[in-house]
Structure formats: structure tokens, C-alpha cells
Design an enzyme around this catalytic site. Structure first.
Site: not given
Length: 260
Positions: A94, A132
Site C-alpha cells: 500500500t 514498519h
């Protein structure tokens, strides 16, 4: 999210679960093959597997006003990014899609997400798209933020940015899907209700993160929208995939469908 099942806190009912750990690009590729009955995927990959999988109404990674970031060794503008090579965590992520929505087409090179910081700081890539915990640690590597895609998306739409989703394979069966969804939701709720124990479990997979940084990162993406998208979350999903469809990302019309 998995602690409730791994610890025995949550009744798995008739199901047996095996915890499979892979990076998100691999999980996206496996979903295209239909390899796993239940999997996390990038929301951007969902239209590619929508005939085989259905969205679960929980398990989303969704940031409100923050998200993946692009970093570089020197100050760059968003428009500068069209003229440099950007290391990315995969074309199915994404983050990659939202960067395309933000700046248009750009040159990219895919790498495992945990190698991108080093690739940029070493000079082997001009810029990097971080997902992340790199979103929190890039400054330690001497890098500068060019753009935060979550901030951009919020200004564009007023909505949170949906990044990851959990999906279940349709051939599990309609009735079974409801039970499976309930069990997985219970595990997410158990993790939120027992944050300290769930964090201790999650740190086994934290790539060397200390407890404070891991807790901060988890707090960004595991929240009330993780337990249930709600109407705002579902609207965000529809808006993101509608915009992706409008720029020709998918060959087939997008159908957003949730269990229940």
C-alpha cells in the site's frame, strides 16, 4: 494480535492455527496464489485477490495523520522524488500505491523493507520508502524525511490511511467464516486488553527493537480501528481503492467486501 491465540487466552473453537511469519510482500504474493486460509496483506493487493479472499472486519493497520515515509540523505521536495530512484518494500504494498497517488510515476527498486534504511544511508539509493519501525528510527541513520504519506492522505481526504488488512479465503465456507472472524477478533481484543503480556510476546519478532520503541510503534497502528474498521475505516478503504482504480492500477473493477 496473535497473542490471545498463542497464549491460550482465547478459545480457538474448532480451529487449529499455525503462525506463519513472512514479510508483507511475500504474503501478498502468496495471497495471489491462494496459499494461506487467513493472511495479512497490503490493502493495495486486495483487488488482485478479491475473487479468492474476503476482507475481515478487523486486523487493519491504519494510521491517522501518519504513515509510511520517504527519506533521503539530503533535503528533497516531493517533486524531486520523480527524478531519483526510490528503494521500496515492494510494488504490491500500500505504501508504494499511496506514493504513486501522491507524486505520480517514479523510478523504484524493490528491497526487503528492513534493508531500505541501509540502502539509502549508504548512498546505494537516492531515497527510500519506509514502512514498519523505520518510520521512527530513520533520523538515527542521519536521514531526512521528505514526505509522510499518512499526513498527505489526511490532508487530501480527511481520513485515516488503511495500509494492511487481514483476509480469509472464501472457500473456507460462509458459516465457518463468521466463526473464524469472531475468534480472530477475540484475539485482537485480548491483545489490547492485556497490552503488557502481548507486547512481551510480540517483541520476539521485533527485529531488535527495545520495549519503548516497539510499544510506540504498536500504539500507532493497533487501536480501536484494528478491532473494527467502523464506518470511517470502511470509507477510507473505499476511497483509497477508488483512487487506485482511477489511475489504472487494476485490470478488474474493485469490489470491497467484508465478512458480515
Amino acid at each position: 494480535m496473535f497473542w490471545g491465540l498463542a497464549s491460550g487466552e482465547v478459545d480457538p473453537r474448532q480451529f487449529e492455527f499455525e503462525h506463519v511469519l513472512r514479510d508483507i510482500q511475500t504474503l501478498n504474493e502468496w495471497a495471489i496464489e491462494g496459499k494461506l486460509e487467513v493472511t495479512a496483506i497490503s490493502l493495495a493487493a486486495y483487488p488482485l485477490v478479491q475473487e479468492r479472499y474476503v476482507l475481515l472486519p478487523h486486523g487493519a493497520s491504519m494510521g491517522s495523520g501518519y504513515g509510511p515515509i520517504v527519506v533521503a540523505r539530503e533535503e528533497l521536495s516531493a517533486s524531486d522524488l520523480r527524478d531519483v530512484e526510490i528503494a521500496v518494500p515492494g510494488a504490491l504494498t500500500t505504501a508504494f500505491l499511496v506514493l504513486r497517488l501522491c507524486i505520480g510515476d517514479f523510478d523504484s527498486r524493490a528491497l526487503p523493507f528492513d534493508q531500505i534504511l541501509d540502502e539509502v544511508s549508504s548512498g546505494r539509493a537516492d531515497a527510500g520508502l519506509l514502512i514498519h519501525e523505520g518510520q521512527l528510527t530513520y533520523a538515527d541513520a542521519g536521514l531526512k524525511k521528505v514526505i509522510d504519506l499518512g499526513e498527505w492522505w489526511l490532508l487530501e481526504t480527511g481520513l485515516p490511511l488503511p495500509l494492511g488488512a487481514n483476509v480469509a479465503r472464501r472457500d473456507v465456507g460462509a458459516g465457518t467464516l463468521f466463526d473464524l472472524s469472531d475468534v480472530l477478533r477475540d484475539s485482537i481484543q485480548a491483545g489490547l486488553d492485556n497490552r503488557e503480556e502481548a507486547m512481551e510476546y510480540a517483541l520476539q519478532f521485533g527485529r531488535g527493537l527495545d520495549t519503548q520503541l516497539a510499544d510506540r510503534f504498536v500504539g500507532m497502528y493497533v487501536n480501536e480501528l484494528t478491532c473494527d474498521y467502523g464506518e470511517e475505516g470502511r470509507q477510507a478503504v473505499r476511497e483509497l481503492l477508488k483512487r487506485a482504480e482511477a489511475i489504472g492500477t487494476y485490470e478488474q473493477p474493485v469490489k470491497v467486501e467484508f465478512v458480515g
